[in-house]
Design a protein around this motif. Structure first.
Motif, PDB file in Angstrom:
ATOM      1  N   TYR A 156     -31.705  41.547  41.188  1.00 18.67           N
ATOM      2  CA  TYR A 156     -30.330  41.684  40.712  1.00 18.67           C
ATOM      3  C   TYR A 156     -29.443  42.317  41.779  1.00 18.67           C
ATOM      4  O   TYR A 156     -28.288  41.925  41.949  1.00 18.67           O
ATOM      5  CB  TYR A 156     -30.307  42.525  39.440  1.00 18.67           C
ATOM      6  CG  TYR A 156     -28.939  42.614  38.816  1.00 18.67           C
ATOM      7  CD1 TYR A 156     -28.421  41.542  38.097  1.00 18.67           C
ATOM      8  CD2 TYR A 156     -28.155  43.758  38.959  1.00 18.67           C
ATOM      9  CE1 TYR A 156     -27.158  41.610  37.525  1.00 18.67           C
ATOM     10  CE2 TYR A 156     -26.903  43.838  38.383  1.00 18.67           C
ATOM     11  CZ  TYR A 156     -26.401  42.761  37.672  1.00 18.67           C
ATOM     12  OH  TYR A 156     -25.154  42.821  37.111  1.00 18.67           O
ATOM     13  N   GLU A 157     -29.977  43.266  42.528  1.00 15.86           N
ATOM     14  CA  GLU A 157     -29.201  43.927  43.584  1.00 15.86           C
ATOM     15  C   GLU A 157     -28.807  42.929  44.670  1.00 15.86           C
ATOM     16  O   GLU A 157     -27.659  42.939  45.145  1.00 15.86           O
ATOM     17  CB  GLU A 157     -29.996  45.087  44.179  1.00 15.86           C
ATOM     18  CG  GLU A 157     -30.147  46.291  43.273  1.00 15.86           C
ATOM     19  CD  GLU A 157     -31.111  46.063  42.117  1.00 15.86           C
ATOM     20  OE1 GLU A 157     -30.993  46.778  41.103  1.00 15.86           O
ATOM     21  OE2 GLU A 157     -31.957  45.135  42.218  1.00 15.86           O
ATOM     22  N   GLU A 158     -29.737  42.061  45.068  1.00 16.63           N
ATOM     23  CA  GLU A 158     -29.409  41.050  46.084  1.00 16.63           C
ATOM     24  C   GLU A 158     -28.375  40.066  45.556  1.00 16.63           C
ATOM     25  O   GLU A 158     -27.453  39.672  46.278  1.00 16.63           O
ATOM     26  CB  GLU A 158     -30.667  40.304  46.521  1.00 16.63           C
ATOM     27  CG  GLU A 158     -30.373  39.232  47.571  1.00 16.63           C
ATOM     28  CD  GLU A 158     -31.588  38.427  47.983  1.00 16.63           C
ATOM     29  OE1 GLU A 158     -31.409  37.367  48.625  1.00 16.63           O
ATOM     30  OE2 GLU A 158     -32.725  38.847  47.675  1.00 16.63           O
ATOM     31  N   ARG A 170     -31.951  51.091  36.290  1.00 14.88           N
ATOM     32  CA  ARG A 170     -30.586  50.590  36.130  1.00 14.88           C
ATOM     33  C   ARG A 170     -30.185  50.582  34.661  1.00 14.88           C
ATOM     34  O   ARG A 170     -29.081  51.010  34.303  1.00 14.88           O
ATOM     35  CB  ARG A 170     -30.462  49.199  36.727  1.00 14.88           C
ATOM     36  CG  ARG A 170     -29.056  48.620  36.607  1.00 14.88           C
ATOM     37  CD  ARG A 170     -28.729  47.761  37.763  1.00 14.88           C
ATOM     38  NE  ARG A 170     -27.332  47.356  37.746  1.00 14.88           N
ATOM     39  CZ  ARG A 170     -26.664  46.988  38.810  1.00 14.88           C
ATOM     40  NH1 ARG A 170     -27.244  47.010  39.996  1.00 14.88           N
ATOM     41  NH2 ARG A 170     -25.408  46.611  38.725  1.00 14.88           N
ATOM     42  N   GLU A 176     -26.048  40.610  43.333  1.00 17.64           N
ATOM     43  CA  GLU A 176     -24.750  41.278  43.337  1.00 17.64           C
ATOM     44  C   GLU A 176     -24.148  41.319  44.740  1.00 17.64           C
ATOM     45  O   GLU A 176     -22.943  41.071  44.920  1.00 17.64           O
ATOM     46  CB  GLU A 176     -24.888  42.701  42.804  1.00 17.64           C
ATOM     47  CG  GLU A 176     -24.878  42.811  41.290  1.00 17.64           C
ATOM     48  CD  GLU A 176     -24.717  44.233  40.844  1.00 17.64           C
ATOM     49  OE1 GLU A 176     -23.936  44.479  39.893  1.00 17.64           O
ATOM     50  OE2 GLU A 176     -25.360  45.119  41.435  1.00 17.64           O
ATOM     51  N   ARG A 177     -24.978  41.640  45.725  1.00 15.91           N
ATOM     52  CA  ARG A 177     -24.474  41.689  47.110  1.00 15.91           C
ATOM     53  C   ARG A 177     -23.967  40.325  47.545  1.00 15.91           C
ATOM     54  O   ARG A 177     -22.905  40.208  48.176  1.00 15.91           O
ATOM     55  CB  ARG A 177     -25.580  42.156  48.058  1.00 15.91           C
ATOM     56  CG  ARG A 177     -25.971  43.617  47.918  1.00 15.91           C
ATOM     57  CD  ARG A 177     -26.757  44.084  49.132  1.00 15.91           C
ATOM     58  NE  ARG A 177     -27.950  43.284  49.377  1.00 15.91           N
ATOM     59  CZ  ARG A 177     -29.141  43.539  48.856  1.00 15.91           C
ATOM     60  NH1 ARG A 177     -29.296  44.572  48.028  1.00 15.91           N
ATOM     61  NH2 ARG A 177     -30.183  42.779  49.154  1.00 15.91           N
TER      62      ARG A 177
END
Length: 468
Positions: free
Chosen positions: A22-24, A397, A26-27
């Protein structure tokens, strides 16, 4: 709730790669969709994997002579490479230009072919075909070393037309004749493999392509309406400009990246699922000079692709690699490094060893009662490991959202972290009821971590998780 940009990016990374955290996602969404497409289409702009540590621990990866070493190496690349589309296009061509270790019994030679797919798989289709015709693994697999000007073997010539470039037919009509097959095979006589150097005392040597001009049939040939003293290069030049080739390549790209089509043998009499996109891809095939990268740019930016979420059944490699990319547990040498490879095999995809030159039947045919059980057990086992980095990141998170998370928010949050999967109403209600039965808990507690882990396990056990 996820915004549309994040949802679309999750879709792109599932299809153009093997998923992302999910972090990738979002980036990448912050960078923008079109910019991310361009980055993916130019994998050479990203650093390749550093393999020094892996080679130190995985001894078999040094010489790559065992099938398991090659399968393990490729699975590791699928999970960890920043060049995600490079590995995905490698899988794409491996499923079309099939070579099997069951016959070759030299997996390193197949890995050399895969390296060529990585290097040139997004480039010119005619060049890729020419390299394939000179590839020792393919020459041996389809017996072209046994094809001589006075005794022609038609295996390579037939499969080049039927499975690798044009297909049997389209729009209810055949694309070539039996005479075309014969003359195609004649043009590739003399395309063979050099004699192998003895194994001892120095070890194995890679095979190399050899053109024997004295064993080549240089007589006149008529192929697809053209006549001349054709050699293999001429045949590929003629093939590349055929409308049937543009259609065949375009339809394969749609089948792999957009939505599951009927199996390839049905294509002669079955129209494409998305004819408008196929037409756009055919135009780009000619406009770009047969460039796969340009065709994929059109495909990824099309509305058809953007609206095709969860229209494809995950292949075993996709299911295993995407799950491991979420958990972050396959990023370095560790015990049981070959277990993911075996899981892919148990699910019906023996990498570097397709069942026939036709490759694997895809779509719904990936799943039966046995393989479904393997899929569910693997995914649930991985996602239930709350100590894994990826699962822990999801727990942290969700736990940061508030003191107490409602059952509905627990489910929706887990679905979002996995890439915004959608559940049918009955399944959704069952999972909410399960969350209610476990009782309320606060973020940051062991009980909450267990709740998230259980919910992730339940989600990846649903039929929806089998789709990408």
């Amino acid at each position: 709730m996820l915004n549309d940009d994040v949802k679309l990016m999750a879709h792109l990374m599932r299809r153009a790669g093997f998923g992302a955290s999910y972090e990738e996602i979002e980036r990448r969404a912050a960078v923008g969709y079109e910019a991310t497409v361009e980055e993916l289409l130019h994998p050479e702009g990203q650093p390749d994997l550093e393999m020094d540590v892996m080679h130190r621990y995985m001894h078999g990866w040094r010489d790559m002579h065992g099938i398991m070493a090659n399968q393990g190496y490729w699975t590791y690349r699928m999970v960890n490479s920043s060049r995600q589309l490079e590995e995905k296009i490698c899988a794409f061509w491996h499923g079309i230009f099939c070579v099997g270790d069951s016959k070759c019994q030299k997996p390193k030679q197949i890995q050399i072919q895969l390296d060529n797919f990585r290097a040139k798989g997004l480039g010119n289709f005619a060049i890729l075909l020419l390299d394939l015709a000179k590839d020792p693994a393919m020459i041996y697999y389809l017996d072209n070393q046994l094809s001589h000007k006075d005794a022609v073997n038609e295996n390579w010539g037939r499969e080049l037309l039927e499975l690798f470039s044009m297909g049997v037919g389209m729009d209810g009509a055949p694309n070539y004749t039996e005479d075309d097959v014969k003359n195609c095979a004649r043009a590739f006589t003399g395309w063979t493999i050099s004699n192998a150097i003895p194994r001892y005392p120095y070890g194995f040597y890679d095979s190399e392509f050899l053109y024997n001009e004295f064993d080549h049939d240089d007589g006149e040939k008529t192929f697809l309406g053209e006549t001349g003293n054709f050699n293999g290069e001429d045949i590929i030049e003629i093939i590349a400009k055929q409308p049937s080739t543009a259609r065949f390549v375009s339809r394969h790209l749609c089948n792999f990246f957009v939505a599951d089509e009927p199996q390839v043998p049905a294509w002669q009499n079955t129209p494409p699922m998305h004819p408008e996109l196929i037409t756009e891809l055919e135009r780009e095939y000619y406009r770009s000079g047969y460039e796969i990268r340009s065709m994929l740019r059109v495909l990824f930016n099309s509305d058809v692709f953007k609206n095709s979420r969860f229209a494809k059944v995950k292949s075993p490699a996709e299911l295993v690699a995407s799950t491991l990319r979420l958990t972050g547990t396959f990023s370095g040498p560790a015990p049981k490094m070959y277990e993911p490879v075996m899981e892919i095999r148990y699910m019906g995809q023996d990498l570097l060893n397709p069942p026939t030159v036709e490759g694997w039947h895809t779509g719904a045919e990936w799943v039966d009662s046995g393989t479904l059980l393997e899929r569910i057990n693997f995914a649930a086992g991985q996602m239930g490991a709350t100590e894994s980095p990826g699962v822990r990141a999801i727990i942290d998170r969700l736990g940061s959202e508030g003191i107490e998370i409602s059952p509905e928010r627990l489910l929706d949050g887990c679905l979002e972290m996995l890439g915004d999967y959608k559940l049918n109403d009955e399944t959704r209600l069952m999972l909410i009821n399960h969350a209610e039965s476990t009782g309320a808990s606060s973020g940051g507690t062991d009980a909450f971590a267990q709740q998230v882990g259980q919910m992730l396990q339940l989600i990846v056990s649903t039929q929806e998780y089998q789709f990408t």
